[in-house]
Design an enzyme around this catalytic site. Structure first.
Site, mmCIF file in Angstrom:
data_model
loop_
_atom_site.group_PDB
_atom_site.id
_atom_site.type_symbol
_atom_site.label_atom_id
_atom_site.label_comp_id
_atom_site.label_asym_id
_atom_site.label_seq_id
_atom_site.Cartn_x
_atom_site.Cartn_y
_atom_site.Cartn_z
ATOM 1 N NE ARG A 1 -1.777 1.661 3.656
ATOM 2 C CZ ARG A 1 -1.372 2.903 3.936
ATOM 3 N NH1 ARG A 1 -1.754 3.900 3.165
ATOM 4 N NH2 ARG A 1 -0.572 3.137 4.952
ATOM 5 C CD GLN A 2 4.126 3.848 -1.441
ATOM 6 O OE1 GLN A 2 4.245 3.615 -0.252
ATOM 7 N NE2 GLN A 2 4.968 4.614 -2.102
ATOM 8 C CB SER A 3 -0.579 7.455 1.815
ATOM 9 O OG SER A 3 -0.174 6.712 2.949
ATOM 10 C CB SER A 4 -1.383 9.995 -2.158
ATOM 11 O OG SER A 4 0.010 10.271 -2.244
ATOM 12 C CD GLN B 1 2.810 8.695 0.140
ATOM 13 O OE1 GLN B 1 2.705 7.500 0.328
ATOM 14 N NE2 GLN B 1 2.725 9.580 1.116
#
Length: 353
Positions: A26-29, A32
């Protein structure tokens, strides 16, 4: 970095390896994902860690549906929900993630994951070591990891908010402008250079002085076939001025916007968690004028003065109170209600048996 060796750990048993290993990425945005590709690749390399711990490659599954989604909560993370479902079905023996912050940035999701892993005997691995949620000390370390992950996000938000507020206090924070205003080439706020737009806003304020009612202004515009310019923040043409049919909400937005009085305002709304919709982090309520974080008068040209703006707000509030009193009185006349008015501003009623 993945600094631990892939030596077999006593926490892992044949029963664990008989099930699947899940690697959560997972990456937040979206930014990113685009700008920090090394972090994404590092998370994908956790597959090698699972293989080194004894899982054959075909029994290692990667869950990456949440790339570009925040783990702070309030957002539907289909990948995380899939992971929770697989654990609950007894299909998982190992969950691998780079660290606790990838799995969750809020204690609700984090402790839900820990509890399920404890019940179904799932081992959790990060880039350094293995954790057995059933073991007291491992559970303690995992709990602290989740708390620190949430606290880290809180600190980041607080610093960003403080910097934004300080910039707004100087009137330097660039805010979205309503349709009647625009930025020139130097970034200075001016009246919209379109003379038709200016004329329409002058007409709205002039008619409100005459008619003293937002609904009457809306009816006047509608009868004469006059549209209102708006600047939507979303849609196919964001921030572009478009003309829309008049309605009460659009007229009220014009009358209640302090920018048209030449004021630079920050903090007109604040977040209210109880108003957040499922799958969204947004949910705000209006803040009283006296409680606005920043309100700089005469910061730029406007269509009316600040004194007229405040008088308009008082008039709008009186119109609402008068409408509520009239509605309650009519209801009382037609039913078994006792109406009691306090100060002429608020109405309280009680059903009579």
């Amino acid at each position: 970095m993945l600094i631990s060796s892939n030596i077999a750990d006593e926490r892992l048993t044949t029963a664990h390896r008989a099930k699947l290993a899940y690697v959560y990425v997972r990456q937040s945005s979206v930014n990113q994902v685009r700008q920090h590709q090394e972090s994404t690749e590092l998370q994908y390399r956790l597959v090698d860690r699972a293989i080194g711990l004894g899982w054959p490659p075909e029994r290692v599954q990667v869950i990456d549906e949440d790339l570009g989604k925040s783990g702070a909560g309030g957002v539907d993370r289909h990948g995380f929900q899939k992971l929770i479902a697989e654990i609950g079905l007894g299909n998982a023996g190992l969950v691998v993630s780079l660290d606790a912050s990838r799995l969750a940035r809020n204690n609700r999701d984090w402790h839900q994951l820990l509890e399920l892993c404890s019940v179904f005997g799932v081992v959790i691995a990060d880039g350094e070591r293995l954790y057995d949620p059933r073991a007291y000390h491992d559970r303690l370390l995992l709990g602290l990891s989740g708390i620190m992950s949430e606290a880290e996000l809180h600190q980041l938000r607080m610093r960003l908010h403080q910097g934004e507020r300080q910039k707004a206090a100087r009137g330097e924070l660039r805010l979205p402008l309503p349709a009647g205003l625009a930025y020139d080439r130097t970034g200075t706020i001016i009246l919209n250079p379109d003379e038709e737009v200016q004329a329409r806003f002058h007409l709205v304020f002039a008619k409100f002085r005459e008619l003293q009612s937002a609904r009457r202004v809306m009816r006047y515009l509608d009868r004469n076939g006059l549209s209102l310019p708006v600047r939507p923040l979303l849609g196919p043409s964001p921030h572009e001025v478009v003309w829309r049919a008049p309605d009460s909400a659009r007229v009220l937005n014009i009358l209640q916007n302090p920018a048209y009085a030449g004021a630079y305002v920050y903090g007109r709304r604040q977040k209210d968690p109880s108003r957040c919709r499922p799958g969204s982090l947004t949910g705000t309520v209006k803040v009283a004028i006296a409680d606005w974080a920043v309100c700089l008068h005469a910061a730029h040209p406007g269509y009316i003065s600040w004194e007229e703006f405040m008088a308009n707000q008082g008039r709008l509030a009186d119109n609402v109170c008068r409408y509520e009193r009239r509605t309650l009185w009519r209801t009382a006349q037609g039913g078994s209600l006792q109406v009691s008015l306090s100060g002429g501003h608020r109405a309280f009623w009680q059903v009579v048996d």
